[in-house]
Write a protein that holds these residues in place. Structure first.
Motif, mmCIF file in Angstrom:
data_model
loop_
_atom_site.group_PDB
_atom_site.id
_atom_site.type_symbol
_atom_site.label_atom_id
_atom_site.label_comp_id
_atom_site.label_asym_id
_atom_site.label_seq_id
_atom_site.Cartn_x
_atom_site.Cartn_y
_atom_site.Cartn_z
ATOM 1 N N THR A 1 1.002 -1.368 -0.021
ATOM 2 C CA THR A 1 0.028 -0.031 -0.158
ATOM 3 C C THR A 1 0.842 1.319 -0.154
ATOM 4 O O THR A 1 0.422 2.142 -0.777
ATOM 5 C CB THR A 1 -0.934 0.004 1.346
ATOM 6 N N GLU A 2 1.927 1.116 0.803
ATOM 7 C CA GLU A 2 2.854 2.301 0.896
ATOM 8 C C GLU A 2 3.457 2.681 -0.390
ATOM 9 O O GLU A 2 3.699 3.739 -0.980
ATOM 10 C CB GLU A 2 4.083 2.132 2.150
ATOM 11 N N TYR B 1 1.006 4.134 -2.676
ATOM 12 C CA TYR B 1 0.816 5.513 -2.398
ATOM 13 C C TYR B 1 2.018 6.290 -2.724
ATOM 14 O O TYR B 1 1.659 7.387 -3.385
ATOM 15 C CB TYR B 1 0.686 5.606 -0.896
#
Length: 636
Positions: free
Chosen positions: A96-97, A100
């Motif tokens: 997810t990071e 992002y």
């Protein structure tokens, strides 16, 4: 230790039988009270007791051990599952990071992460001090607002944000104050109030790049989830709307220009009606003065007064023409004119209106080359510049200077190549007023730009001036300094090198054509009809006068074979001049006609001939113009 001992006794069954008795005795001694005495055990009794102990106590102990083992196994399984969940969650967070960061870096929208934790701490301190109204506090303490802006740290910025602000790397864009001008702190205050109240804000404010270029941006900020108490992470989007604001301002400017144009059209329509009535008033004044000039050849003082009346009437007539020209309701008359004469006329017109504190100096040649232009527009150009000079000197007074000379401009005389080489009339108009700075000079020719207070200017004057000059192939230059005054230099291309014509002598009838024909004159204004009749009679013509169109039509029916020319006013009640002309032509198709008018939007000297009208005159009519027009129509 106790558990180990218990387990050791519980597992004595696994020992050889010869050891059962001793272990059984030991176990029973630990379980029974000390007061109970046990007899010596023989092997048979040991067997019976051993069987009894296994049947009850050891079965219970074995079940407990199985439970413990199962619990240990469950703990091991759960621990392993926990490690698996933690591992999977860590991988998901990393993915997810990564997503992002990918979206953050490659987003076309400028994005930033800011740290406002110090600002939050400061605001919390104000709250503990009993300060609730932050809007009022920051209004009374602007230095605290500036300090809050300096506390904001930019943690990260994506490529779009770095590009917009002109930063090479995120480290170069570390403080909000690097891109926030000092005069925008009021907008920053609104952002803080929005974060306090709603956790986010949306404002439009001015920013600047790291190189100092101005930007107009739409800034949206929202506190990241989980950081509501600290403001340690605030997401910010910054959209550059500089071009949109510029286009919107241009659109507003165009709308303003449209409104001004509509006002000018309204003024033009009003001016048309005024022009007709005003010229009808001027016609008898000018005509009577000309007749008095002719009839009093031996009375020079009276003749001088008549000349003054005629000159004033002509200036009034030209003033009406200027208004109509400005509103684009009359055609331009381009012809060779003397610029020196135009300046003299303007100076003579404005000198009586200037206060005694303003001195006028003129350095104009008596003779000189002419320029190709419309005299009314030249009046307009010079009057606009003189009006500006007057407003610049009206408070403290000063000197207004005019200087005209003929110059030759060579190749490259102007760096911007805005004017071609050749011979020019160079006119200086200089005042000693308050002057202008360079920023004002750069805008003075923009439409609707003005530094004058409301009611003293529209901002159209200099825009009209430069438009007229460049339309003639000329140019204008400005020099000014604060406190010292302004110098306008005008260049007009020369069309010929010839001496000025000798002024017309009023009352000299020798060059005027004369005649003896019979003329039917129709005008609903009796004063104009009387003056025009007097002029025609002086020129030798026989005149029949009527004030009504119907009376004129009846008179023509009775005198049709004796009338040589019809002179009719265009605008009359009941029947216009054109309608009268059509009715008369039904009686006599070959009749010749001259139409006179103070002003008309539908009819002028050009299109009048296309409908069969031989002559066209604007009121007030000068006697010389009347004589030549009548003779031209009769002979044509």
């Amino acid at each position: 230790m106790h558990l180990l001992q218990t387990l050791r006794h519980r597992f004595f069954l696994f020992l050889p039988p010869r050891h059962w008795g001793s272990h059984l005795r030991s176990a029973l001694c630990q379980r029974l009270p000390a007061a109970v005495a046990l007899p010596a055990l023989n092997p048979d009794l040991g067997k019976t007791a051993s069987f009894f102990y296994i049947s009850f106590s050891d079965i219970y102990t074995a079940a407990g051990l199985m439970t413990v083992a199962l619990l240990l196994l469950a703990l091991i399984v759960l621990n392993q599952r926990k490690k698996t969940i933690i591992s999977n969650t860590s991988k998901a967070l990393e993915e997810t990071e990564a997503r992002y960061r990918l979206l953050f870096e490659h987003s076309p929208v400028p994005l930033m992460e800011e740290d406002l934790s110090t600002v939050k701490t400061f605001l919390d301190q104000l709250k503990t001090q009993g300060i609730v109204d932050l809007n009022r506090y920051f209004a009374e303490n602007p230095e605290s607002l500036a300090r809050c802006a300096a506390m904001v740290r930019i943690i990260d910025a994506n490529r779009a944000a770095l590009k917009m602000y002109g930063a090479e790397n995120p480290g170069a864009l570390s403080q909000l104050t690097l891109v926030l001008p000092d005069d925008q702190n009021l907008h920053f205050k609104n952002e803080l109030l929005g974060l306090v109240k709603d956790g986010g804000s949306e404002i439009v404010l001015e920013n600047r790049t790291l190189s100092g270029s101005a930007l107009t941006v739409e800034r949206r900020s929202v506190i990241a989830a989980g950081f509501e108490q600290t403001w340690r992470k605030v997401f910010v989007t910054v959209i550059d709307i500089t071009e949109q604001v510029r286009l919107r301002n241009e659109n507003k400017s165009f709308e303003k220009q449209l409104q001004q144009t509509q006002k000018l059209e309204a003024i033009g329509s009003l001016a048309g009606g005024i022009a007709h009535d005003f010229n009808n008033i001027l016609a008898p004044i000018m005509g009577r003065a000309e007749l008095m000039l002719i009839e009093n050849t031996g009375n020079e003082p009276l003749r001088e007064h008549c000349r003054g009346i005629i000159d004033a009437a002509k200036r009034a007539r030209d003033l009406v023409k200027q208004i109509l020209t400005f509103s684009r309701q009359v055609d331009q008359e381009i012809k060779p004119v003397s610029l020196a004469d135009i300046v003299r006329e303007v100076v003579g017109l404005i000198r009586p209106t200037l206060p005694a504190t303003i001195e006028v100096e003129c350095n104009l040649p008596d003779r000189g080359p002419r320029v190709m232009a419309d005299s009314t527009q030249l009046h307009q150009v010079i009057m606009n510049l003189v009006t500006n000079a007057f407003h610049a000197m009206e408070d403290k007074g000063g000197c207004l200077r005019f200087h005209l000379e003929t110059v030759t401009l060579g190749v490259g005389e102007f760096n911007d190549l805005s004017i071609a080489p050749g011979l020019y009339q160079k006119l200086h108009i200089e005042d000693s007023g308050h002057g202008m700075d360079q920023a004002t000079i750069a805008k003075i020719f923009d439409p609707y730009f003005t530094t004058k207070p409301r009611g003293k200017g529209t901002g159209l004057g200099l825009a009209v001036v430069i438009g007229i000059l460049r339309g003639y192939g000329g140019e204008i230059r400005v020099q000014s300094e604060i406190g010292k005054g302004t110098l306008f230099t005008l260049y007009f291309p020369v069309v010929e090198l010839a001496a000025d014509q000798t002024p017309t002598e009023y009352g000299n009838l020798d060059p005027l054509p004369r005649g003896t024909e019979h003329i039917l004159l129709v005008d609903d204004e009796k004063s104009i009809a009387d003056v025009t009749t007097g002029m025609l009679v002086r020129l030798g013509y026989k005149v029949t006068v009527r004030i009504s169109s119907y009376d004129a039509l009846e008179a023509f029916r009775n005198l049709a074979d004796r009338i040589d020319l019809l002179i009719a006013d265009l605008t009359m009640p009941q029947m216009t001049g054109l309608q009268l002309y059509r009715e008369i032509r039904k009686i006599r198709p070959d009749i010749k006609v001259i139409i006179c008018t103070g002003f008309s939007e539908q009819l002028d000297s050009r299109n009048s001939k296309s409908i069969g009208i031989q002559g066209f005159l604007y009121k007030p009519v000068v006697m010389s113009d009347l004589a030549r027009c009548v003779r031209s129509v009769l002979d044509g």
